[in-house]
Write an enzyme that holds these catalytic residues in place. Sequence first.
Site, mmCIF file in Angstrom:
data_model
loop_
_atom_site.group_PDB
_atom_site.id
_atom_site.type_symbol
_atom_site.label_atom_id
_atom_site.label_comp_id
_atom_site.label_asym_id
_atom_site.label_seq_id
_atom_site.Cartn_x
_atom_site.Cartn_y
_atom_site.Cartn_z
ATOM 1 N N HIS A 1 33.738 16.423 40.980
ATOM 2 C CA HIS A 1 33.620 15.090 40.383
ATOM 3 C C HIS A 1 32.195 14.555 40.399
ATOM 4 O O HIS A 1 31.916 13.508 39.816
ATOM 5 C CB HIS A 1 34.591 14.095 41.041
ATOM 6 C CG HIS A 1 34.191 13.607 42.393
ATOM 7 N ND1 HIS A 1 34.653 14.168 43.573
ATOM 8 C CD2 HIS A 1 33.390 12.585 42.771
ATOM 9 C CE1 HIS A 1 34.147 13.510 44.602
ATOM 10 N NE2 HIS A 1 33.378 12.543 44.134
ATOM 11 N N ASP B 1 38.460 20.192 43.463
ATOM 12 C CA ASP B 1 37.242 19.382 43.499
ATOM 13 C C ASP B 1 36.081 20.145 44.146
ATOM 14 O O ASP B 1 35.633 19.806 45.247
ATOM 15 C CB ASP B 1 37.518 18.068 44.233
ATOM 16 C CG ASP B 1 36.450 17.016 43.960
ATOM 17 O OD1 ASP B 1 35.609 17.240 43.061
ATOM 18 O OD2 ASP B 1 36.460 15.969 44.644
ATOM 19 N N GLN C 1 30.624 6.012 50.310
ATOM 20 C CA GLN C 1 29.908 6.133 49.045
ATOM 21 C C GLN C 1 28.618 6.923 49.222
ATOM 22 O O GLN C 1 27.823 6.617 50.090
ATOM 23 C CB GLN C 1 29.549 4.740 48.497
ATOM 24 C CG GLN C 1 30.736 3.865 48.216
ATOM 25 C CD GLN C 1 30.538 2.488 48.808
ATOM 26 O OE1 GLN C 1 30.208 2.356 49.970
ATOM 27 N NE2 GLN C 1 30.736 1.465 48.000
ATOM 28 N N GLY C 2 28.425 7.914 48.371
ATOM 29 C CA GLY C 2 27.211 8.713 48.435
ATOM 30 C C GLY C 2 27.346 10.002 49.217
ATOM 31 O O GLY C 2 26.431 10.806 49.254
ATOM 32 N N ASP C 3 28.503 10.196 49.869
ATOM 33 C CA ASP C 3 28.715 11.418 50.647
ATOM 34 C C ASP C 3 29.476 12.490 49.876
ATOM 35 O O ASP C 3 29.585 13.627 50.343
ATOM 36 C CB ASP C 3 29.488 11.101 51.930
ATOM 37 C CG ASP C 3 28.643 10.364 52.945
ATOM 38 O OD1 ASP C 3 27.426 10.600 52.978
ATOM 39 O OD2 ASP C 3 29.184 9.541 53.697
ATOM 40 N N SER C 4 30.027 12.139 48.721
ATOM 41 C CA SER C 4 30.796 13.101 47.929
ATOM 42 C C SER C 4 30.051 14.416 47.772
ATOM 43 O O SER C 4 28.841 14.440 47.538
ATOM 44 C CB SER C 4 31.073 12.547 46.536
ATOM 45 O OG SER C 4 32.233 11.771 46.511
#
Length: 264
Positions: free
Chosen positions: A76, A121, A208-211
Amino acid sequence: MVRWRTITGLVAAALIAVTGGSLAAVTPAVASGNTATPFVVGGTRAAQGEFPFMVRLSMGCGGSLYSPTLVLTAAHCVRATGANTSITATLGAVDLQSSSRITVRSNYVYRAPGYNGSGKDWALIRLATPVTSLATLPIATSTAYDNGTFTVAGWGAAREGGAQQRYLLKATVPFVSDAVCNANYGGDVIPAEEICAGYTSGGIDTCQGDSGGPMFRRDAANAWIQVGIVSWGNGCARPNYPGVYTQVSYFSSAIASAAASLGG
């Protein structure tokens, strides 16, 4: 609301300030109806060289150095498979503004075949120049290490809705069974393809930002091995909502095959 652990354009300016540079492809190709959200909540600062395989990607995601030329991340976080020179990978420094950081552009993206926003993913990003000075992170090829306590790390937000971080943060999270995780998420977890980790009380999580970043632990030889890829969750570090990670062992053969096709 279930959210990906990537950033949105709302925090792009903050990330530019953190990195001291510019952003390419700030908004990841997330599934319709989902917004981006991940970073390490409740973490502590990692030491320089502690996790040499950690990668920061310019679209606001994390990743791990799978080989000198390939970064493993979340599907993603990227767009369709094909040539792509828009992504910059930052490696070799816990401080994104360090003068010793390594920056390399991408030249190709491989997104998991059949990815449609639910499961599968994972993705590989090929680097234009090999990075041979840093250790890579092997992936689990069986479920032997899909339990116990895991380490997560990233430059994402330290609180839900917070700003991206300049320094790499780390935390440890315990395994959560598929049954418990799926009960909390109303059946949205795919047991064969996803693995959960976190605390019932919340407080520590990716955000947020660790994906795309790795979840990892020590193997039988006391070496780091990757068991998960930061994928999604309900907010960040909320009680009874553990983080949901791509279960690397399930996709290990497909990842290895794709890597071989990319020359890595």
